[in-house]
Enzyme design. Structure first.
Site, PDB file in Angstrom:
ATOM      1  N   ARG A 174       1.057  -1.120  -0.024  1.00  0.00           N
ATOM      2  CA  ARG A 174      -0.187   0.175   0.215  1.00  0.00           C
ATOM      3  C   ARG A 174       0.910   1.501   0.272  1.00  0.00           C
ATOM      4  O   ARG A 174       1.774   0.827   0.711  1.00  0.00           O
ATOM      5  CB  ARG A 174      -0.904  -0.242   0.981  1.00  0.00           C
ATOM      6  CG  ARG A 174      -2.276   1.201   1.217  1.00  0.00           C
ATOM      7  CD  ARG A 174      -2.885   1.690   2.990  1.00  0.00           C
ATOM      8  NE  ARG A 174      -1.889   1.637   3.599  1.00  0.00           N
ATOM      9  CZ  ARG A 174      -1.792   1.234   4.907  1.00  0.00           C
ATOM     10  NH1 ARG A 174      -2.588   0.153   5.025  1.00  0.00           N
ATOM     11  NH2 ARG A 174      -0.860   2.070   5.628  1.00  0.00           N
ATOM     12  N   GLU A 193       4.441   7.096   2.132  1.00  0.00           N
ATOM     13  CA  GLU A 193       5.727   5.998   2.655  1.00  0.00           C
ATOM     14  C   GLU A 193       4.836   5.045   1.909  1.00  0.00           C
ATOM     15  O   GLU A 193       3.624   5.090   1.312  1.00  0.00           O
ATOM     16  CB  GLU A 193       5.621   5.084   3.750  1.00  0.00           C
ATOM     17  CG  GLU A 193       4.342   5.215   4.058  1.00  0.00           C
ATOM     18  CD  GLU A 193       4.180   4.959   6.262  1.00  0.00           C
ATOM     19  OE1 GLU A 193       4.795   5.260   6.691  1.00  0.00           O
ATOM     20  OE2 GLU A 193       2.663   4.833   6.162  1.00  0.00           O
ATOM     21  N   ASN A 195       4.291   0.585   2.402  1.00  0.00           N
ATOM     22  CA  ASN A 195       4.053   0.429   3.110  1.00  0.00           C
ATOM     23  C   ASN A 195       4.261  -1.754   2.416  1.00  0.00           C
ATOM     24  O   ASN A 195       2.872  -1.624   1.543  1.00  0.00           O
ATOM     25  CB  ASN A 195       2.767  -0.144   3.758  1.00  0.00           C
ATOM     26  CG  ASN A 195       2.391   1.363   4.697  1.00  0.00           C
ATOM     27  OD1 ASN A 195       3.352   1.060   5.622  1.00  0.00           O
ATOM     28  ND2 ASN A 195       1.935   2.008   4.035  1.00  0.00           N
ATOM     29  N   SER A 200      -2.947  -3.161   6.260  1.00  0.00           N
ATOM     30  CA  SER A 200      -3.676  -2.593   6.428  1.00  0.00           C
ATOM     31  C   SER A 200      -4.539  -2.387   6.384  1.00  0.00           C
ATOM     32  O   SER A 200      -4.752  -1.827   4.813  1.00  0.00           O
ATOM     33  CB  SER A 200      -3.267  -2.702   8.212  1.00  0.00           C
ATOM     34  OG  SER A 200      -2.865  -1.662   8.471  1.00  0.00           O
ATOM     35  N   LYS A 355      12.189   2.302   5.214  1.00  0.00           N
ATOM     36  CA  LYS A 355      12.291   4.621   5.268  1.00  0.00           C
ATOM     37  C   LYS A 355      13.859   4.629   4.250  1.00  0.00           C
ATOM     38  O   LYS A 355      14.228   5.514   3.107  1.00  0.00           O
ATOM     39  CB  LYS A 355      12.406   5.126   6.218  1.00  0.00           C
ATOM     40  CG  LYS A 355      11.139   5.003   7.225  1.00  0.00           C
ATOM     41  CD  LYS A 355       9.402   5.743   6.816  1.00  0.00           C
ATOM     42  CE  LYS A 355       8.900   5.433   7.755  1.00  0.00           C
ATOM     43  NZ  LYS A 355       8.403   3.870   8.314  1.00  0.00           N
ATOM     44  N   LYS A 414      12.261  10.393  10.251  1.00  0.00           N
ATOM     45  CA  LYS A 414      11.170   9.564  10.771  1.00  0.00           C
ATOM     46  C   LYS A 414      11.999   8.032  10.579  1.00  0.00           C
ATOM     47  O   LYS A 414      13.686   8.376   9.999  1.00  0.00           O
ATOM     48  CB  LYS A 414      11.184   9.043   9.090  1.00  0.00           C
ATOM     49  CG  LYS A 414       9.874   9.633   8.645  1.00  0.00           C
ATOM     50  CD  LYS A 414       9.751   9.574   6.925  1.00  0.00           C
ATOM     51  CE  LYS A 414       8.180  10.173   7.397  1.00  0.00           C
ATOM     52  NZ  LYS A 414       6.952   9.390   6.184  1.00  0.00           N
ATOM     53  N   GLU A 418       7.267   1.323  11.612  1.00  0.00           N
ATOM     54  CA  GLU A 418       6.385   0.629  11.118  1.00  0.00           C
ATOM     55  C   GLU A 418       5.658   0.933  12.231  1.00  0.00           C
ATOM     56  O   GLU A 418       5.504   0.677  13.430  1.00  0.00           O
ATOM     57  CB  GLU A 418       6.272  -0.380   9.716  1.00  0.00           C
ATOM     58  CG  GLU A 418       7.074   0.134   8.841  1.00  0.00           C
ATOM     59  CD  GLU A 418       6.545  -1.143   7.829  1.00  0.00           C
ATOM     60  OE1 GLU A 418       5.173  -1.684   7.725  1.00  0.00           O
ATOM     61  OE2 GLU A 418       6.895  -1.888   7.475  1.00  0.00           O
ATOM     62  N   GLY A 419       4.176   0.749  11.411  1.00  0.00           N
ATOM     63  CA  GLY A 419       2.656   1.123  13.139  1.00  0.00           C
ATOM     64  C   GLY A 419       2.420   1.854  13.152  1.00  0.00           C
ATOM     65  O   GLY A 419       1.405   1.671  14.232  1.00  0.00           O
ATOM     66  N   ARG A 500      -7.787   7.632   5.402  1.00  0.00           N
ATOM     67  CA  ARG A 500      -8.228   8.220   6.469  1.00  0.00           C
ATOM     68  C   ARG A 500      -7.785   9.181   6.497  1.00  0.00           C
ATOM     69  O   ARG A 500      -6.917   9.586   6.317  1.00  0.00           O
ATOM     70  CB  ARG A 500      -6.843   6.828   6.876  1.00  0.00           C
ATOM     71  CG  ARG A 500      -6.566   5.361   7.206  1.00  0.00           C
ATOM     72  CD  ARG A 500      -5.587   4.968   7.159  1.00  0.00           C
ATOM     73  NE  ARG A 500      -4.753   5.226   5.804  1.00  0.00           N
ATOM     74  CZ  ARG A 500      -3.086   5.292   6.474  1.00  0.00           C
ATOM     75  NH1 ARG A 500      -2.505   4.840   7.435  1.00  0.00           N
ATOM     76  NH2 ARG A 500      -2.671   5.082   5.429  1.00  0.00           N
TER      77      ARG A 500
END
Length: 524
Positions: A174, A193, A195, A200, A355, A414, A418-419, A500
């Site tokens: 994603r 970014e 992923n 998710s 990253k 950064k 992740e997360g 989002r």
């Protein structure tokens, strides 16, 4: 951590998405090209009142109060659900997943741009994963100071020393973007970014369109209701998994979802899982410790867990250091990577989403290494890049430190994580960089231009939280799926989108981190 189309997919941009209605969002390449030609003249950032839900609707207190209950019930009816914080592993109690009351406006031109570049990013990630020289060069400084990335790289090196069978590679990723209004208020798409591991909300975002359609009907906003786009990432992600399972070639073998011990977001998994069950592909769910205790490799390096042959390991875990609770977890990851099971992602694709690799890709000439005869592909990818800057030791890194310290509000610091919730902003950048500006410790980070999208207004629904009108920022994600057997790319598609939205008071964090909510784009 954070992560990242060749035009459209070879057959149809979204053959895996159901339907083709509502403004033809997944239209032919020719249709979208005509859209872009028109949109170039009007690609200005919308205000919510002008191009989205009118301000008088947003401030109609009686209507909002009535819609609140309707919206929550609609989310439950349509399966936009999570387990509760106090009983995260129990199916007995669920609540709705956080979501916005209304869809948020997104300019049509940049939305289509994000869809179209996704298959390019799929190919880019896949080519990076096959280039050990580039990975070594890109991550050389990082693995000296970042223990987590170093451990992943150790597994990568260990696996490369062993004989490899004809690989089947599955990528489900994603790419996330924000919309940057330039000085002339013309919007540009900027990648935050990509992923490459455990991307998710492909499941829940497949259910949110019907929720917003119903809310808008009740609000007597019929035109907007009809403009909500069809979206089914779960079907596309399932299609990729099914294709890789088919190529593995054993009807007895299972797909193993590798999961965390706390599973609040299990229903997001279940929508993808059910796509496999509908094809009579068996699925099991295990944690790292289960693989360590019940896993083994036979003489052909086939992976067995609790006596069942595993065709695919689909990582929905393993992207943060805390996911590896002990050396047993790392031993299980190594066992999986050594096996002939299809890994989603394999260790090299996991590293391709770091990253530091994202930052290295912006250097002049780097993209051309991966697309030497495709200048249009390079241009389309590069058009989405935000400014990214090295913190390696030397003159370039020193200039980055000075630049950040002199104007910290313009940047994001950064780490290789992740997360959500890991990035550093504002004056905190100064504090962190001052403490390590002369140390190799700084090479564990990269610096990125801070994208500052124009905010809108919306209501963000969360369990047990008062409903209030918020100033909001949105982030657009685009899902990609690809499958490669040996040198042949047998599937390469954009399979859906995710919007989002969060309150502008929060600098960082996603839905799973408790900051952002699920949303839908209203194209304007």
């Amino acid at each position: 951590m954070t992560r990242t189309l060749s035009g459209v997919s070879e057959s149809s941009l979204l053959a895996s998405l159901s339907g083709n209605r509502n403004e033809g969002v997944y239209r032919s390449a020719e249709g979208r090209a005509a859209d872009r030609q028109t949109d170039r003249q009007t690609n200005r950032f919308p205000t919510m009142s002008a191009c989205g839900i009118p301000e008088e609707v947003l401030r109609d207190e009686d209507l909002i109060k009535r819609l609140e209950e309707v919206a929550k019930d609609a989310a439950l009816l349509h399966g936009v659900i999570m387990r509760t914080e106090d009983r995260p592993n129990s199916p007995e109690v669920v609540s709705y997943a956080p979501f916005s009351l209304f869809p948020s406006p997104v300019p049509r031109a940049v939305f289509h741009q994000a869809l179209e570049v996704q298959t390019h990013f799929n190919r880019l990630v896949d080519r990076i994963s096959q280039n050990p020289v580039f990975l070594q060069e890109a991550l050389a400084s990082t693995i000296k100071v970042d223990d987590f990335t170093a451990k992943l790289f150790d597994i990568y090196n260990a696996v490369r020393q062993e004989p490899q069978t004809l690989p089947i590679v599955l990528g489900l990723n994603r790419s996330d973007y924000m919309l940057d209004p330039g000085a002339d208020e013309k919007v540009s798409l900027k990648q935050i970014e990509i992923n490459t591991v455990a991307a998710s909300f492909g499941g829940l975002s497949s259910r949110t369109p019907d929720v917003h359609r119903h809310i808008l009907r009740v609000a007597n906003r019929l035109k907007e209701s009809q403009q909500i786009l069809d979206n089914n990432p779960a079907a596309g992600l399932g299609k990729g998994l099914a294709k890789a399972w088919e190529l593995y070639g054993s009807e007895r073998a299972v797909v193993m979802f590798l999961v965390e011990d706390v599973q609040r977001n299990i229903y997001d998994h279940r929508y993808v899982e059910n796509e496999l069950w509908l094809r009579d592909i068996p699925v099991i769910r295990r944690e790292f410790e289960d693989v360590w205790a019940g896993g083994s490799l036979d003489h052909d390096k086939r992976l067995f867990v609790d006596g069942q042959e595993v065709a695919i390991v689909y990582f929905r875990n393993g992207y943060m250091p805390q996911n590896y609770k002990s050396e047993k977890s790392w031993e299980a990851r190594l066992m999986i990577e050594r096996s002939r099971a299809v890994k989603c992602p394999n260790i090299s694709t996991h590293l391709a989403g770091t990253k530091k690799v994202q930052q290295e890709l912006v250097r002049p000439g780097v993209l051309e290494r991966f697309f030497p005869d495709e200048p249009e592909t390079v241009a389309q990818i590069r058009a989405t890049f935000a400014g990214l800057y090295t913190l390696d030791m030397g003159e370039d890194g020193d200039r980055t430190v000075a630049m950040a310290l002199s104007n910290p509000d313009q940047y994001v610091l950064k780490p290789q994580r992740e997360g959500g919730g890991n990035n550093i902003y504002g004056e905190e950048i100064c504090r962190v960089l001052e403490s390590m500006k002369n140390s190799t410790e700084r090479t564990a980070y990269i610096l990125m231009d801070k994208v500052q999208p124009r905010p809108g207004h919306n209501y963000l629904l969360r369990p047990d939280a008062p409903l209030r009108l918020c100033t909001c920022l949105s982030e657009l994600g685009v899902f990609g799926a690809y499958v490669r057997k040996g040198a042949e790319l047998v599937m390469n598609e954009c399979v859906g989108h995710l919007l989002r939205t969060k309150s502008s008071e929060h600098a960082d964090g996603g839905v799973a981190a408790g900051v952002a909510v699920l949303d839908n784009p209203l194209l304007v």
